[in-house]
Scaffold this active site. Structure first.
Site, PDB file in Angstrom:
ATOM      1  N   HIS A  19      13.988  17.804 -39.728  1.00 12.50           N
ATOM      2  CA  HIS A  19      13.553  16.778 -38.982  1.00 12.50           C
ATOM      3  C   HIS A  19      13.508  15.499 -39.945  1.00 12.50           C
ATOM      4  O   HIS A  19      13.302  14.358 -39.672  1.00 12.50           O
ATOM      5  CB  HIS A  19      12.101  17.112 -38.373  1.00 12.50           C
ATOM      6  CG  HIS A  19      12.005  17.843 -37.200  1.00 12.50           C
ATOM      7  ND1 HIS A  19      11.040  18.755 -36.726  1.00 12.50           N
ATOM      8  CD2 HIS A  19      13.117  17.965 -36.115  1.00 12.50           C
ATOM      9  CE1 HIS A  19      11.507  19.490 -35.461  1.00 12.50           C
ATOM     10  NE2 HIS A  19      12.616  18.920 -35.339  1.00 12.50           N
ATOM     11  N   SER A 100      12.177  17.669 -32.187  1.00 10.67           N
ATOM     12  CA  SER A 100      13.364  16.733 -32.219  1.00 10.67           C
ATOM     13  C   SER A 100      13.387  15.864 -31.070  1.00 10.67           C
ATOM     14  O   SER A 100      13.597  14.583 -31.359  1.00 10.67           O
ATOM     15  CB  SER A 100      14.594  17.564 -32.481  1.00 10.67           C
ATOM     16  OG  SER A 100      14.864  18.494 -33.441  1.00 10.67           O
ATOM     17  N   ASP A 148      23.460  24.362 -19.759  1.00  9.79           N
ATOM     18  CA  ASP A 148      24.048  24.910 -21.101  1.00  9.79           C
ATOM     19  C   ASP A 148      24.401  23.730 -21.931  1.00  9.79           C
ATOM     20  O   ASP A 148      25.437  22.957 -21.188  1.00  9.79           O
ATOM     21  CB  ASP A 148      25.107  25.825 -20.963  1.00  9.79           C
ATOM     22  CG  ASP A 148      25.742  26.308 -22.224  1.00  9.79           C
ATOM     23  OD1 ASP A 148      25.277  25.921 -23.233  1.00  9.79           O
ATOM     24  OD2 ASP A 148      26.631  26.891 -21.996  1.00  9.79           O
ATOM     25  N   GLY A 149      23.620  23.173 -22.883  1.00  7.75           N
ATOM     26  CA  GLY A 149      24.027  22.213 -23.887  1.00  7.75           C
ATOM     27  C   GLY A 149      25.471  22.232 -24.405  1.00  7.75           C
ATOM     28  O   GLY A 149      25.983  21.218 -24.657  1.00  7.75           O
ATOM     29  N   ASP A 169      21.315  22.546 -32.149  1.00  6.00           N
ATOM     30  CA  ASP A 169      20.558  23.415 -33.105  1.00  6.00           C
ATOM     31  C   ASP A 169      20.223  24.662 -32.020  1.00  6.00           C
ATOM     32  O   ASP A 169      18.553  24.656 -31.770  1.00  6.00           O
ATOM     33  CB  ASP A 169      19.206  22.769 -33.780  1.00  6.00           C
ATOM     34  CG  ASP A 169      18.394  22.077 -32.723  1.00  6.00           C
ATOM     35  OD1 ASP A 169      18.727  21.723 -31.576  1.00  6.00           O
ATOM     36  OD2 ASP A 169      17.278  21.824 -32.972  1.00  6.00           O
TER      37      ASP A 169
END
Length: 285
Positions: A19, A100, A148-149, A169
């Site tokens: 971050h 995030s 699904d990213g 991530d």
């Protein structure tokens, strides 16, 4: 697949590294007036209550952000990170931790856009409820996908603005995530070669973790930056997280100098034994 909850680990040493770099990169994007897009492939719940049931179970923030909370004289990139987290803790007590998506939304201007993916059925419900309680940004700036990213991000590139960043991530609970991460970066670069890509990965005793970093370093790109933070020696039983890494393609040119000051500080402050340390490498073609 769906047993992972980021709240278990919110605010730990890996989050501090990820971050702090995220905030610095977003601030760099904001130096230009032109709008940008941010795509978060594994968004999580967005905001975490550190004394809630999930976070308090492991209390990993005690070995992460809490160690910086009352420190003075922090390196600038870490001071800015702590300041952003303090914005969610008005009474000075560390009770809430922004993930995030929240740190990204805080940095965005009205003309910027964010696209989030979260496939975990419980996490996305919490994410949507948390978004409803945010005062800003307007909903037209944000789109959330419960899919699904890894697959979804490719359809969004290149962004209409031709400026943007992708954060990848996953939990890596499924070891196939290492391979999928690498392939996703490769596919995204074909569509949007000038974008900034941020890949977080865990330092664990899995051959796939080291192989991912090596493969990323062999990408045919203009520039990259690779930082790792180790807080302790690997566990004898082979389980557990002993550190984490961040790999950026097309990073801000200001980031290496900022981390050169911050990484020794983090390695010393977060050390749990004599094996703590860091690496910081970059490539500029």
């Amino acid at each position: 697949m769906f047993s992972y909850r980021h709240a278990f680990h919110a605010g730990n040493h890996a989050d501090v590294l990820k971050h702090a770099i995220l905030i610095h990169t977003l601030d760099y994007l904001n130096r230009k007036d032109a709008p940008y897009w941010v795509v978060d492939t594994h968004a999580g719940a967005g905001l975490y209550q550190l004394d809630g049931d999930w976070s308090a179970k492991n209390a990993e923030h005690a070995e992460g952000v809490a160690r910086l909370w009352d420190r003075t004289g922090l390196p600038p990139i870490l001071a800015e990170y702590v300041a952003r987290v303090r914005g969610y803790n008005s009474d000075g007590r560390l009770r809430y931790y922004p993930g995030s998506p929240w740190l990204t939304l805080d940095a965005m201007r009205d003309r910027d856009r964010m696209r989030m993916f979260e496939q975990h059925p419980t996490e996305i419900d919490v994410l949507m409820r948390n978004l409803e309680h945010r005062a800003s940004p307007s909903l037209r700036q944000v789109t959330v996908f419960g899919t699904d990213g890894f697959e979804g991000v490719k359809a969004l590139l290149p962004p209409p603005t031709r400026r943007g960043m992708v954060l990848i991530d996953p939990s890596y609970e499924d070891k196939r995530d290492y391979r999928r991460t690498l392939l996703t970066v490769k596919e995204c670069l074909k569509r949007f070669a000038t974008g900034t890509y941020m890949v977080w990965y865990p330092l664990v005793q899995r051959v796939e973790a080291g192989e991912l970093a090596r493969q990323l370093q062999h990408l045919q790109v203009k520039s990259w930056l690779h930082a790792t933070l180790t807080v302790k020696k690997p566990a004898a039983d082979g389980f557990g997280l002993h550190g984490s890494g961040m790999f950026l393609v097309n990073p801000p040119w200001t980031l290496h100098a900022a981390l050169k000051e911050a990484m020794p500080f983090l390695a010393k402050e977060f050390a749990q034994d004599e094996r703590a340390g860091f690496t910081l490498d970059q490539f500029e073609g």
